[in-house]
Design a protein around this motif. Sequence first.
Motif, PDB file in Angstrom:
ATOM      1  N   LYS A 172       0.854  -1.188   0.000  1.00 34.25           N
ATOM      2  CA  LYS A 172       0.000   0.000   0.000  1.00 34.25           C
ATOM      3  C   LYS A 172       0.888   1.235   0.000  1.00 34.25           C
ATOM      4  N   PRO A 173       0.611   2.219  -0.875  1.00 41.00           N
ATOM      5  CA  PRO A 173       1.539   3.352  -1.015  1.00 41.00           C
ATOM      6  C   PRO A 173       1.467   4.333   0.151  1.00 41.00           C
ATOM      7  N   LEU A 174       2.465   5.185   0.200  1.00 42.28           N
ATOM      8  CA  LEU A 174       2.491   6.279   1.172  1.00 42.28           C
ATOM      9  C   LEU A 174       1.340   7.232   0.900  1.00 42.28           C
ATOM     10  N   GLN A 175       0.653   7.657   1.955  1.00 47.72           N
ATOM     11  CA  GLN A 175      -0.390   8.660   1.752  1.00 47.72           C
ATOM     12  C   GLN A 175       0.274  10.018   1.542  1.00 47.72           C
ATOM     13  N   THR A 176      -0.275  10.813   0.638  1.00 47.47           N
ATOM     14  CA  THR A 176       0.280  12.138   0.349  1.00 47.47           C
ATOM     15  C   THR A 176      -0.802  13.213   0.329  1.00 47.47           C
ATOM     16  N   SER A 177      -2.003  12.872   0.829  1.00 46.33           N
ATOM     17  CA  SER A 177      -3.125  13.804   0.732  1.00 46.33           C
ATOM     18  C   SER A 177      -3.351  14.618   1.998  1.00 46.33           C
ATOM     19  N   ARG A 178      -2.592  14.341   3.047  1.00 48.13           N
ATOM     20  CA  ARG A 178      -2.734  15.093   4.298  1.00 48.13           C
ATOM     21  C   ARG A 178      -1.363  15.226   4.947  1.00 48.13           C
ATOM     22  N   PRO A 179      -1.220  16.072   5.950  1.00 44.10           N
ATOM     23  CA  PRO A 179       0.097  16.248   6.568  1.00 44.10           C
ATOM     24  C   PRO A 179       0.710  14.923   7.022  1.00 44.10           C
ATOM     25  N   LEU A 204       8.440  25.881   0.457  1.00 42.14           N
ATOM     26  CA  LEU A 204       9.084  25.029   1.445  1.00 42.14           C
ATOM     27  C   LEU A 204       8.026  24.439   2.371  1.00 42.14           C
ATOM     28  N   GLN A 205       8.118  23.156   2.625  1.00 41.93           N
ATOM     29  CA  GLN A 205       7.233  22.521   3.591  1.00 41.93           C
ATOM     30  C   GLN A 205       7.641  22.909   5.002  1.00 41.93           C
ATOM     31  N   TYR A 216      -5.450  22.657  15.729  1.00 43.56           N
ATOM     32  CA  TYR A 216      -4.909  24.012  15.640  1.00 43.56           C
ATOM     33  C   TYR A 216      -3.745  24.063  14.643  1.00 43.56           C
ATOM     34  N   TRP A 217      -2.819  23.121  14.767  1.00 43.98           N
ATOM     35  CA  TRP A 217      -1.616  23.185  13.936  1.00 43.98           C
ATOM     36  C   TRP A 217      -1.889  22.797  12.494  1.00 43.98           C
ATOM     37  N   ILE A 218      -2.780  21.857  12.281  1.00 43.68           N
ATOM     38  CA  ILE A 218      -3.059  21.416  10.916  1.00 43.68           C
ATOM     39  C   ILE A 218      -4.000  22.383  10.207  1.00 43.68           C
ATOM     40  N   GLY A 233      -1.535  25.442   9.457  1.00 44.54           N
ATOM     41  CA  GLY A 233      -1.333  24.919   8.110  1.00 44.54           C
ATOM     42  C   GLY A 233       0.003  24.239   7.878  1.00 44.54           C
ATOM     43  N   VAL A 234       0.436  23.415   8.837  1.00 47.98           N
ATOM     44  CA  VAL A 234       1.715  22.726   8.673  1.00 47.98           C
ATOM     45  C   VAL A 234       1.554  21.520   7.745  1.00 47.98           C
ATOM     46  N   ASP A 235       2.680  21.023   7.257  1.00 44.63           N
ATOM     47  CA  ASP A 235       2.688  19.962   6.251  1.00 44.63           C
ATOM     48  C   ASP A 235       3.101  18.606   6.810  1.00 44.63           C
TER      49      ASP A 235
END
Length: 377
Positions: free
Chosen positions: A42-49, A317-318, A345-347, A351-353
């Motif tokens: 199963k691949p790495l998720q890339t749709s959320r932080p 930059l992330q 709060y942080w996500i 808006g952190v990655d």
Amino acid sequence: VRFSICSFADCLPLLLLSLLIAECASRPLYTLPSLAKAGTKKPLQTSRPFNVAHRGANGEFPEETAPAYMRAIEEGADFIESDILSTKDGVLICHHDVNLDDTTDVADHKEFADRKRTYEVQGMNMTGFFTVDFTLEELKTLGAKQRYPFRDQQYNGKFPIITLDEYIAIALDAPRVVGIYPEIKNPVFINQQVKWADGKKFEDKIVATLKKYGYKGSYMSKDWLKQPIFIQSFAATSLVYISNMTDSPKVFLIDDVTILTEDTNKTYAEITSDKYLDYIKPYVVGIGPWKDTIVPVDNNRLTTPTDLVARAHSRNLQVHPYTYRNENQFLHSGFHQDAYLEYDYWINKIGVDGLFTDFTGSLHNFQELTAPLPKLQ
């Protein structure tokens, strides 16, 4: 290898035995997966932080041990994070502190009583037992222990320090694609104290090991998605140095703004200036700031956020802040002892990655509740 909570407890004696007898210097503790197995994961998720397991699931097990990493994978980590140091005989190991005092039982080993030393580390004198004064064989006789006294102490002394090779093997042998997030830790100190016979530097050795296991490719490339990696360091000079050796994505770590960097005479306040972000941008894909650098704290309460995230994002930059911990000792008072409020709060506001967390499971559960993955993932 995957354990439920119950099955892990049942298998603990066997795991302990395998950890103790493994020939750690020459081969990984865990069997590497076949190419066929790797191709069906199963691949790495890339749709959320990204959920970054900070030193593994160290809220539950002693940090940077095999069980801590295995538990983090079971709980849903996207990446398992580790600090890389060196032994006296030049073997790369996973351990956060340059000394062994706080997270191993070295003080109980009378045979090593004469190894206590005082070194200058990042401009300060530090006394204790240091990794650079022990061979790997000697370090393997020590048992890891929980750093914080208010966390579970039952596993103290039961698991050894692991090597970089073993750490990589754990990630590659996971039942799904799990990334690694190794840190080039205290490179100035390590390069001063450890000399390799071939004249290579600490950074060279780390990159060579990563290449040996197939880590390559720029961020989101086909190669990277197959074996995801971020290489991190507080030493910008190390990241610049390896930039012509590997195209794997790099993250520049940022400490409290008043602290001097170990490799320059600049404070992190200077390091986070627009001028410096413009300088470092060609070498890195992101920054990893201490979260209080992003949102300063006064009397355990959050104050007005700085513009660091906005300035980083404006340069593409992330931002992967550290460290999120569930205990009330670490939660700021505005979160009312609720880790989910902190994640929200942080996500969703800052808006952190990506987030470095000691409690992988709680972050995974929060994201599953608030941002479940598409069915294809």
